[in-house]
Design an enzyme around this catalytic site. Structure first.
Site, PDB file in Angstrom:
ATOM      1  N   LYS A 198       0.841  -1.208   0.000  1.00  0.00           N
ATOM      2  CA  LYS A 198       0.000   0.000   0.000  1.00  0.00           C
ATOM      3  C   LYS A 198       0.874   1.256   0.000  1.00  0.00           C
ATOM      4  O   LYS A 198       1.638   1.495   0.932  1.00  0.00           O
ATOM      5  CB  LYS A 198      -0.902   0.054   1.238  1.00  0.00           C
ATOM      6  CG  LYS A 198      -1.920   1.195   1.101  1.00  0.00           C
ATOM      7  CD  LYS A 198      -2.577   1.565   2.404  1.00  0.00           C
ATOM      8  CE  LYS A 198      -1.833   2.627   3.179  1.00  0.00           C
ATOM      9  NZ  LYS A 198      -1.879   3.975   2.583  1.00  0.00           N
ATOM     10  N   GLU A 272      10.760   0.820   9.768  1.00  0.00           N
ATOM     11  CA  GLU A 272      11.651   1.953   9.525  1.00  0.00           C
ATOM     12  C   GLU A 272      10.862   3.191   9.904  1.00  0.00           C
ATOM     13  O   GLU A 272       9.945   3.585   9.191  1.00  0.00           O
ATOM     14  CB  GLU A 272      12.060   1.965   8.052  1.00  0.00           C
ATOM     15  CG  GLU A 272      13.382   2.657   7.808  1.00  0.00           C
ATOM     16  CD  GLU A 272      13.211   4.143   7.575  1.00  0.00           C
ATOM     17  OE1 GLU A 272      13.155   4.885   8.591  1.00  0.00           O
ATOM     18  OE2 GLU A 272      13.120   4.562   6.421  1.00  0.00           O
ATOM     19  N   CYS A 306      13.256  10.980   6.858  1.00  0.00           N
ATOM     20  CA  CYS A 306      13.326  10.388   8.203  1.00  0.00           C
ATOM     21  C   CYS A 306      14.710  10.552   8.811  1.00  0.00           C
ATOM     22  O   CYS A 306      14.845  10.706  10.013  1.00  0.00           O
ATOM     23  CB  CYS A 306      12.914   8.924   8.165  1.00  0.00           C
ATOM     24  SG  CYS A 306      13.728   8.005   6.865  1.00  0.00           S
ATOM     25  N   GLU A 403      10.036  15.037  15.828  1.00  0.00           N
ATOM     26  CA  GLU A 403      10.317  15.063  14.395  1.00  0.00           C
ATOM     27  C   GLU A 403       9.383  16.087  13.743  1.00  0.00           C
ATOM     28  O   GLU A 403       8.166  15.950  13.806  1.00  0.00           O
ATOM     29  CB  GLU A 403      10.048  13.663  13.837  1.00  0.00           C
ATOM     30  CG  GLU A 403      10.639  13.431  12.488  1.00  0.00           C
ATOM     31  CD  GLU A 403      10.366  12.031  11.958  1.00  0.00           C
ATOM     32  OE1 GLU A 403       9.381  11.409  12.361  1.00  0.00           O
ATOM     33  OE2 GLU A 403      11.153  11.570  11.120  1.00  0.00           O
TER      34      GLU A 403
HETATM   35  P1  NDP Z   1       2.134   7.568   8.844  1.00  0.00           P
HETATM   36  O1  NDP Z   1       2.968   6.694   9.680  1.00  0.00           O
HETATM   37  O2  NDP Z   1       0.761   7.879   9.273  1.00  0.00           O
HETATM   38  O3  NDP Z   1       2.030   6.966   7.362  1.00  0.00           O
HETATM   39  C1  NDP Z   1       2.907   6.009   6.795  1.00  0.00           C
HETATM   40  C2  NDP Z   1       2.098   4.973   6.031  1.00  0.00           C
HETATM   41  O4  NDP Z   1       1.307   4.197   6.949  1.00  0.00           O
HETATM   42  C3  NDP Z   1       1.102   5.562   5.055  1.00  0.00           C
HETATM   43  O5  NDP Z   1       0.969   4.714   3.931  1.00  0.00           O
HETATM   44  C4  NDP Z   1      -0.172   5.564   5.885  1.00  0.00           C
HETATM   45  O6  NDP Z   1      -1.325   5.627   5.108  1.00  0.00           O
HETATM   46  C5  NDP Z   1      -0.063   4.244   6.595  1.00  0.00           C
HETATM   47  N1  NDP Z   1      -0.856   4.097   7.803  1.00  0.00           N
HETATM   48  C6  NDP Z   1      -1.455   5.047   8.557  1.00  0.00           C
HETATM   49  N2  NDP Z   1      -2.075   4.485   9.614  1.00  0.00           N
HETATM   50  C7  NDP Z   1      -1.865   3.138   9.524  1.00  0.00           C
HETATM   51  C8  NDP Z   1      -2.235   2.010  10.322  1.00  0.00           C
HETATM   52  N3  NDP Z   1      -2.923   2.159  11.435  1.00  0.00           N
HETATM   53  N4  NDP Z   1      -1.831   0.799   9.937  1.00  0.00           N
HETATM   54  C9  NDP Z   1      -1.091   0.624   8.832  1.00  0.00           C
HETATM   55  N5  NDP Z   1      -0.705   1.648   8.029  1.00  0.00           N
HETATM   56  C10 NDP Z   1      -1.091   2.895   8.375  1.00  0.00           C
HETATM   57  O7  NDP Z   1       2.884   8.885   8.587  1.00  0.00           O
HETATM   58  P2  NDP Z   1       2.207  10.225   8.091  1.00  0.00           P
HETATM   59  O8  NDP Z   1       2.118  10.154   6.640  1.00  0.00           O
HETATM   60  O9  NDP Z   1       0.935  10.560   8.790  1.00  0.00           O
HETATM   61  O10 NDP Z   1       3.274  11.250   8.586  1.00  0.00           O
HETATM   62  C11 NDP Z   1       3.275  11.650   9.942  1.00  0.00           C
HETATM   63  C12 NDP Z   1       4.655  11.681  10.479  1.00  0.00           C
HETATM   64  O11 NDP Z   1       5.308  10.443  10.266  1.00  0.00           O
HETATM   65  C13 NDP Z   1       5.557  12.682   9.800  1.00  0.00           C
HETATM   66  O12 NDP Z   1       5.401  13.949  10.327  1.00  0.00           O
HETATM   67  C14 NDP Z   1       6.890  12.094  10.078  1.00  0.00           C
HETATM   68  O13 NDP Z   1       7.293  12.484  11.347  1.00  0.00           O
HETATM   69  C15 NDP Z   1       6.673  10.623  10.069  1.00  0.00           C
HETATM   70  N6  NDP Z   1       7.087   9.970   8.842  1.00  0.00           N
HETATM   71  C16 NDP Z   1       8.245   9.270   8.830  1.00  0.00           C
HETATM   72  C17 NDP Z   1       8.658   8.675   7.677  1.00  0.00           C
HETATM   73  C18 NDP Z   1       9.904   7.901   7.608  1.00  0.00           C
HETATM   74  O14 NDP Z   1      10.403   7.699   6.512  1.00  0.00           O
HETATM   75  N7  NDP Z   1      10.433   7.411   8.702  1.00  0.00           N
HETATM   76  C19 NDP Z   1       7.912   8.796   6.446  1.00  0.00           C
HETATM   77  C20 NDP Z   1       6.666   9.511   6.573  1.00  0.00           C
HETATM   78  C21 NDP Z   1       6.286  10.059   7.745  1.00  0.00           C
HETATM   79  P3  NDP Z   1      -1.871   7.064   4.657  1.00  0.00           P
HETATM   80  O15 NDP Z   1      -0.743   7.887   4.197  1.00  0.00           O
HETATM   81  O16 NDP Z   1      -2.715   6.702   3.538  1.00  0.00           O
HETATM   82  O17 NDP Z   1      -2.561   7.623   5.840  1.00  0.00           O
END
Ligand code: NDP
Length: 493
Positions: A198, A272, A306, A403
Site C-alpha cells: 500500500k 523503519e 526520516c 520530528e
Molecule cells: P504515517 O505513519 O501515518 O504513514 C505512513 C504509512 O502508513 C502511510 O501509507 C499511511 O497511510 C499508513 N498508515 C497510517 N495508519 C496506519 C495504520 N494504522 N496501519 C497501517 N498503516 C497505516 O505517517 P504520516 O504520513 O501521517 O506522517 C506523519 C509523520 O510520520 C511525519 O510527520 C513524520 O514524522 C513521520 N514519517 C516518517 C517517515 C519515515 O520515513 N520514517 C515517512 C513519513 C512520515 P496514509 O498515508 O494513507 O494515511
C-alpha cells in the site's frame, strides 16, 4: 582592510547569487497521468469492490491530479489471494530467471525516467531536480542491485539454508514514494517472495505507473499487487493473516500501533520509523563544505526525510561563524514551483503536514528559541513553508525532541566531544547522524559511540543500494539495502 573592502564590500564573505534573477525553467515532459487509477491485483487494474475513489492532489497548486481507488477488506483479501496463488511458481523459479524480471523493471524505469520524475514531483511536491536526479535513478539502482542477488540466495547467509518467506505485506510513506517502493519491492522479489503493497494516500500515482511497467515486463500475475487507500487500508494490509512478514516505513506512532496489532502473531516484521538526527560540526571541520552539508541534510526534500539532519550541534568556538554563513546561504534557496528546474525547496506534501510544521514551529517560538527565516515570497496557492533556523535551542524544547518533518533546523551548541556525544544520543530516536571534522580518529570514535543506524562523516544523506539502512531505539528495527536487508526477507535454517 580598507582597500579590499572598497573593492569587495562584503570582505571575505561569500556572496551567493541574489545579484541576478532566474528565468522560469519548467520541466515540460508529459507525466502521462490517467484521470482515474484502479487497484493493481493479479496483474490487472481492477475496480475496487468498495466502489470508492479518493482524489490525489498536486500540493504545489491544490489541483486534483487523478482519482485513486480506495481498497477495502474484500480488495485487500483479493490481493493476498492473488499473491498466494503466484507464490509457489515464483519462489520455485530459478534465481537467474527471477533476476531477469528485476533487470527488466530497472531498464523500463530508466526508459521512462523523465515521465516518472514529473509524475513524482506533481504528486508529492518535491523539486524536479531531486526526483529527476535522485528518486528515479536510485529506484532503478535498487532494482538493478537486487537483480544481481536473485541467483545468489546461498550467499545471503553462508552456511545456512535460505528460502523465501511467502507473501509479504508492505506499507510505505509519502516522502519518497517511488524510492520507498523500490526499497521494499526489489529485495522481496529477489528473494522469491510475493508482495501486497500500500502506497501513502497522498502519493499513490508512481506506484500505479510502476504497475504499468510490471505489466510491460511481463511479471507473472499476482507476484506484486498494489492496494491504494488511507490508514485503514494500511491496517488491513499489515493485519491480514496471509502475510508471512510485514514491512513498514512511516511514523513511530503508527509503527507502534502496528506492533500492538500484530503482537501474538508469528509474522516477521521490519520497521523503519522516524528520526531526529544530530549533525555535528567540530571546530576543525571545513566550514564552507559543512554549511553545504547542513543545507543538504535539512532542506533536501523540504526536510521530509526520516534521516534528515534536523538537530545541528555546533562546537561553541565556531557557532557564530557557522550560523552567519548558514543564514547567508539559505537566503538564496529558491522556494516555489517544484516543476521549475531551479527550485531548491518545493511544496510541502499535504495541508496536514504543513499544519504539523506550523504547530511545531510555533512551539519553538513560544518556548523561547530564536527563529530566523530569510525574506522569501511563497506562491499564493499550494502548501509551502520557508527554510527556517532556530538558535538558542535547548534539549528540552519540543523542536529539539520531536520530528518536524519539514524545512526547520534546530541549532544547539557543545564544547567537548563527550558533550556532543551525550547531546546527540539524548533522543528517543536513532536513525542517522553526521560528523564534520578533520580528524579520522574522532570520526571513528563518534561512529562507535553515536547510537544511530547510519553515521555519515563529512557528508550527509548519501545512499547506496548496497549499504544497509535502518534504526535503533524508536527509529525501528531491521535493515533495508545490502546483504543485511535481504536477511529480513528469507527463512534461515
Ligand atoms: P504515517 O505513519 O501515518 O504513514 C505512513 C504509512 O502508513 C502511510 O501509507 C499511511 O497511510 C499508513 N498508515 C497510517 N495508519 C496506519 C495504520 N494504522 N496501519 C497501517 N498503516 C497505516 O505517517 P504520516 O504520513 O501521517 O506522517 C506523519 C509523520 O510520520 C511525519 O510527520 C513524520 O514524522 C513521520 N514519517 C516518517 C517517515 C519515515 O520515513 N520514517 C515517512 C513519513 C512520515 P496514509 O498515508 O494513507 O494515511
Amino acid at each position: 582592510m580598507p582597500t579590499r573592502k572598497r573593492n569587495n564590500p562584503a570582505g571575505s564573505r561569500l556572496i551567493f547569487g541574489d545579484l541576478w534573477e532566474y528565468d522560469p525553467a519548467p520541466e515540460t515532459a508529459d507525466p502521462k497521468l490517467k484521470g482515474r487509477y484502479d487497484l493493481f491485483i493479479d496483474g490487472r487494474f481492477v475496480r475496487p469492490r468498495s466502489g470508492k475513489y479518493f482524489p490525489s492532489i498536486n500540493p504545489a497548486n491544490e489541483r486534483k491530479l487523478s482519482d485513486i481507488a480506495l481498497a477495502g477488506p474484500a480488495d485487500v483479501d483479493l490481493a493476498y489471494r492473488a499473491a498466494a496463488r503466484a507464490f509457489p511458481k515464483w519462489s520455485a523459479m530459478a534465481g537467474r530467471e527471477r533476476g531477469k524480471y528485476l533487470f527488466r523493471i530497472a531498464r523500463l524505469l530508466q526508459d521512462r525516467a523523465r515521465e516518472f520524475a514529473v509524475a513524482e514531483t506533481l504528486d508529492g511536491g518535491k523539486p524536479i531536480k531531486e526526483s529527476r536526479d535522485f528518486d528515479v535513478p536510485m529506484a532503478a539502482a535498487h532494482f538493478f542491485y537486487h537483480a544481481g542477488w536473485a541467483d545468489k540466495l546461498e550467499y545471503v547467509a553462508p552456511g545456512r539454508r535460505v528460502s523465501p518467506l511467502g507473501v509479504v505485506g508492505q506499507v510505505i510513506p509519502w516522502n519518497f514514494p517511488l524510492l520507498m517502493l523500490a526499497w521494499k519491492l526489489a529485495p522481496a522479489l529477489a528473494m522469491g517472495n510475493c508482495v501486497v503493497l500500500k502506497p501513502a494516500e497522498t502519493t499513490s500515482i508512481t506506484a500505479l505507473k510502476l504497475a504499468e511497467i510490471l505489466q510491460d515486463a511481463e511479471l507473472p500475475p499476482g507476484v506484486v499487487n498494489f492496494v491504494t487507500g488511507a490508514g485503514e487500508t494500511g491496517a488491513l494490509v499489515m493485519g491480514h493473516p496471509g502475510a508471512a512478514k510485514v514491512a513498514f516505513t512511516g511514523s513511530t506512532e503508527v509503527g507502534k500501533a502496528i506492533m500492538r496489532q500484530l503482537a501474538g502473531t508469528d509474522k516477521k516484521m521490519t520497521m523503519e520509523l522516524g528520526g531526529k538526527a544530530a549533525n555535528i560540526i567540530f571546530d576543525d571541520a571545513p566550514i564552507d563544505q559543512a554549511v553545504e552539508g547542513i543545507v543538504n541534510a535539512i532542506f533536501f526534500n523540504q526536510g521530509h526525510v526520516c534521516c534528515a539532519g534536523s538537530r545541528l550541534l555546533v562546537q561553541e568556538s565556531v557557532a557564530d561563524r557557522v550560523v552567519a554563513k548558514l543564514k547567508n546561504r539559505i537566503r538564496v534557496l529558491r522556494v516555489g514551483d517544484p516543476l521549475d528546474k531551479n527550485t531548491d525547496l518545493g511544496a510541502i506534501n499535504s495541508r496536514a503536514q504543513l499544519a504539523t510544521i506550523k504547530r511545531l514551529v510555533a512551539s519553538g517560538v513560544r518556548e523561547g528559541a530564536v527563529m530566523y527565516q530569510p525574506p522569501c515570497a511563497l506562491p499564493e496557492r499550494g502548501f509551502y513553508f520557508p527554510p527556517t533556523l532556530f538558535t538558542g535551542v535547548t534539549q528540552s524544547h519540543r523542536i529539539a525532541r520531536e520530528e518536524i518533518f519539514g524545512p526547520v533546523l534546530s541549532i544547539l551548541t557543545f564544547r567537548t566531544v563527550d558533550e556532543a556525544i551525550e547531546k546527540a544520543n539524548n533522543t528517543a530516536y536513532g536513525l542517522s547522524a553526521g560528523v564534520w571534522t578533520d580528524k579520522g580518529s574522532r570520526i571513528l570514535r563518534m561512529s562507535t559511540e553515536l547510537r544511530a543506524g547510519v553515521v555519515w562523516a563529512n557528508t550527509f544523506n548519501r545512499f547506496d543500494p548496497s549499504s544497509p539502512f535502518g534504526g535503533y531505539k524508536e527509529s525501528g528495527f531491521g535493515r533495508e539495502g545490502g546483504r543485511q536487508g535481504l536477511i529480513d526477507y528469507v527463512n534461515l535454517a
